[in-house]
Scaffold this active site. Structure first.
Site, PDB file in Angstrom:
ATOM      1  N   LYS A 135       0.844  -1.203   0.000  1.00 57.01           N
ATOM      2  CA  LYS A 135       0.000   0.000   0.000  1.00 57.01           C
ATOM      3  C   LYS A 135       0.876   1.248   0.000  1.00 57.01           C
ATOM      4  O   LYS A 135       0.619   2.206  -0.745  1.00 57.01           O
ATOM      5  CB  LYS A 135      -0.921   0.005   1.237  1.00 57.01           C
ATOM      6  CG  LYS A 135      -2.031  -1.028   1.163  1.00 57.01           C
ATOM      7  CD  LYS A 135      -2.857  -1.111   2.451  1.00 57.01           C
ATOM      8  CE  LYS A 135      -3.862  -2.259   2.318  1.00 57.01           C
ATOM      9  NZ  LYS A 135      -4.739  -2.396   3.493  1.00 57.01           N
TER      10      LYS A 135
ATOM     11  N   GLN B 226      -4.824  -1.509   9.672  1.00 56.95           N
ATOM     12  CA  GLN B 226      -4.732  -2.797   8.993  1.00 56.95           C
ATOM     13  C   GLN B 226      -5.327  -3.895   9.877  1.00 56.95           C
ATOM     14  O   GLN B 226      -5.078  -3.960  11.081  1.00 56.95           O
ATOM     15  CB  GLN B 226      -3.257  -3.109   8.662  1.00 56.95           C
ATOM     16  CG  GLN B 226      -3.050  -4.355   7.826  1.00 56.95           C
ATOM     17  CD  GLN B 226      -3.627  -4.247   6.407  1.00 56.95           C
ATOM     18  OE1 GLN B 226      -3.780  -3.159   5.864  1.00 56.95           O
ATOM     19  NE2 GLN B 226      -3.965  -5.386   5.829  1.00 56.95           N
TER      20      GLN B 226
ATOM     21  N   ASP C 141     -10.717   3.024   4.126  1.00 60.65           N
ATOM     22  CA  ASP C 141     -11.162   1.660   3.837  1.00 60.65           C
ATOM     23  C   ASP C 141     -12.667   1.569   3.595  1.00 60.65           C
ATOM     24  O   ASP C 141     -13.149   0.553   3.095  1.00 60.65           O
ATOM     25  CB  ASP C 141     -10.845   0.753   5.032  1.00 60.65           C
ATOM     26  CG  ASP C 141      -9.542  -0.004   4.861  1.00 60.65           C
ATOM     27  OD1 ASP C 141      -9.166  -0.282   3.713  1.00 60.65           O
ATOM     28  OD2 ASP C 141      -8.927  -0.327   5.890  1.00 60.65           O
TER      29      ASP C 141
HETATM   30  N1  GUN Z   1      -6.929  -6.822   5.889  1.00 63.81           N
HETATM   31  C1  GUN Z   1      -7.237  -7.509   4.763  1.00 63.81           C
HETATM   32  N2  GUN Z   1      -7.784  -6.678   3.846  1.00 63.81           N
HETATM   33  C2  GUN Z   1      -7.819  -5.453   4.408  1.00 63.81           C
HETATM   34  C3  GUN Z   1      -8.262  -4.192   3.958  1.00 63.81           C
HETATM   35  O1  GUN Z   1      -8.763  -4.015   2.838  1.00 63.81           O
HETATM   36  N3  GUN Z   1      -8.108  -3.167   4.834  1.00 63.81           N
HETATM   37  C4  GUN Z   1      -7.584  -3.326   6.061  1.00 63.81           C
HETATM   38  N4  GUN Z   1      -7.482  -2.268   6.871  1.00 63.81           N
HETATM   39  N5  GUN Z   1      -7.158  -4.494   6.522  1.00 63.81           N
HETATM   40  C5  GUN Z   1      -7.275  -5.550   5.695  1.00 63.81           C
END
Ligand code: GUN
Length: 288
Positions: free
Chosen positions: A54, A98, A121
């Site tokens: 990311k 996350q 998100d």
């Molecule tokens: N863990 C797995 N996929 C995601 C996501 O799209 N966002 C976040 N914050 N954690 C994740």
């Protein structure tokens, strides 16, 4: 029939380039670049990899990226305090925590501590509620939005189609079902208690597999010509495996996303899109 393989890596690359051009125009216009802050709590290796990807994608698109790494023994109140500090920082446009969080932390409380106006998100109940209400949402969870974008950019008809979603998670199954309903599909959501799962899946023009069970969706689950979107990413013998058994599904489906290189790269591209949308809204009407 042999399925058209949907190249998520190429589609995500094109979208990241579109976003980079919009960010460059913003900066040329004298604005600061959008700023995304991420909280990575603990040492989960898969999460660390996702967050690294990311950060790299954000920086390549010209988006400022700040990483916070509290220890895996943090308490809920420590993470809530950190979220409050980040959310009150006027320089931050978007933020995310996350997942999964270490077991001792109340994840629902943390997701609500990310204010809707900075929710990169789209997991905040208010943003999920907007999606459920069919309202034009500013941010939408990245993986579900990525699935929709893959369908659209591949020319798969959505309005009037029968869509079946396997999996009802808050992160993928539920929001993708809402997006499909909002796009005028007729949607069925399946889960572990669904009777005759293969029979229900065989009715789908669009089949979204988001279960986390490698190879579970075999050709027996697929209607000829269907679009099959594989959201699974389970590590098996050091490789990522999807929920779809490609060998038996590819000869039957009309479209199929591979793993890796299908939905995965789209999740990050959609996160960047959400961050840009939040930055635009934040600058138009500063939340803080
Ligand atoms: N863990 C797995 N996929 C995601 C996501 O799209 N966002 C976040 N914050 N954690 C994740």
């Amino acid at each position: 029939m042999t399925a058209t393989i949907i190249d998520g890596s190429a589609i995500a690359k094109a979208i990241r380039a579109e976003i980079a051009a919009e960010v460059a125009a913003m900066v040329e216009g004298g604005e600061a670049p959008p700023h995304l802050a991420v909280v990575l709590c603990g040492n989960d290796p898969a999460s660390a990899t996702y967050v690294r990807n990311k950060g790299r994608a954000a920086e390549r698109a010209g988006i400022r990226f700040t990483l916070h790494t509290p220890g895996g023994d943090s308490t809920t109140s420590e993470i809530l305090d950190l979220c409050a500090r980040i959310s009150e920082d006027p320089d931050v446009d978007g933020m995310l925590v996350q997942l999964p969080l270490p077991r001792q932390i109340d994840s629902a409380a943390v997701l609500e501590a990310v204010p809707a106006a900075k929710d990169a998100d789209g997991f905040h109940p208010l943003n999920l509620g907007r999606l459920a209400a069919g309202a034009a949402a500013r941010v939408v969870p990245g993986t579900p939005l990525g699935c929709m974008e893959l369908l659209r950019r591949s020319g798969v008809p959505i309005a009037g189609s029968r869509a079946v979603v396997v999996g009802r998670s808050v992160i993928v199954g539920r929001p993708v079902a809402l997006l499909l309903v909002n796009a005028d599909a007729t949607v069925t959501v399946c889960h572990s208690k669904t009777r005759d799962l293969a029979g229900v899946c065989r009715e789908a023009d669009i089949l979204i597999a988001a279960i986390g069970r490698p190879g579970m969706i075999t050709g027996e689950y697929v209607k000829p010509g269907a679009a099959v979107i594989d959201v699974g990413t389970s590590p098996v013998d050091g490789q990522l495996r999807g929920d779809v058994d490609r060998a038996s599904v590819e000869p039957i489906a009309g479209w199929l996303t591979p793993v890796p290189g299908g939905v995965g790269p789209m999740t990050i591209a959609m996160l960047l899109r959400n961050t840009l949308a939040l930055a635009r809204a934040h600058r138009a009407a500063p939340a803080r």
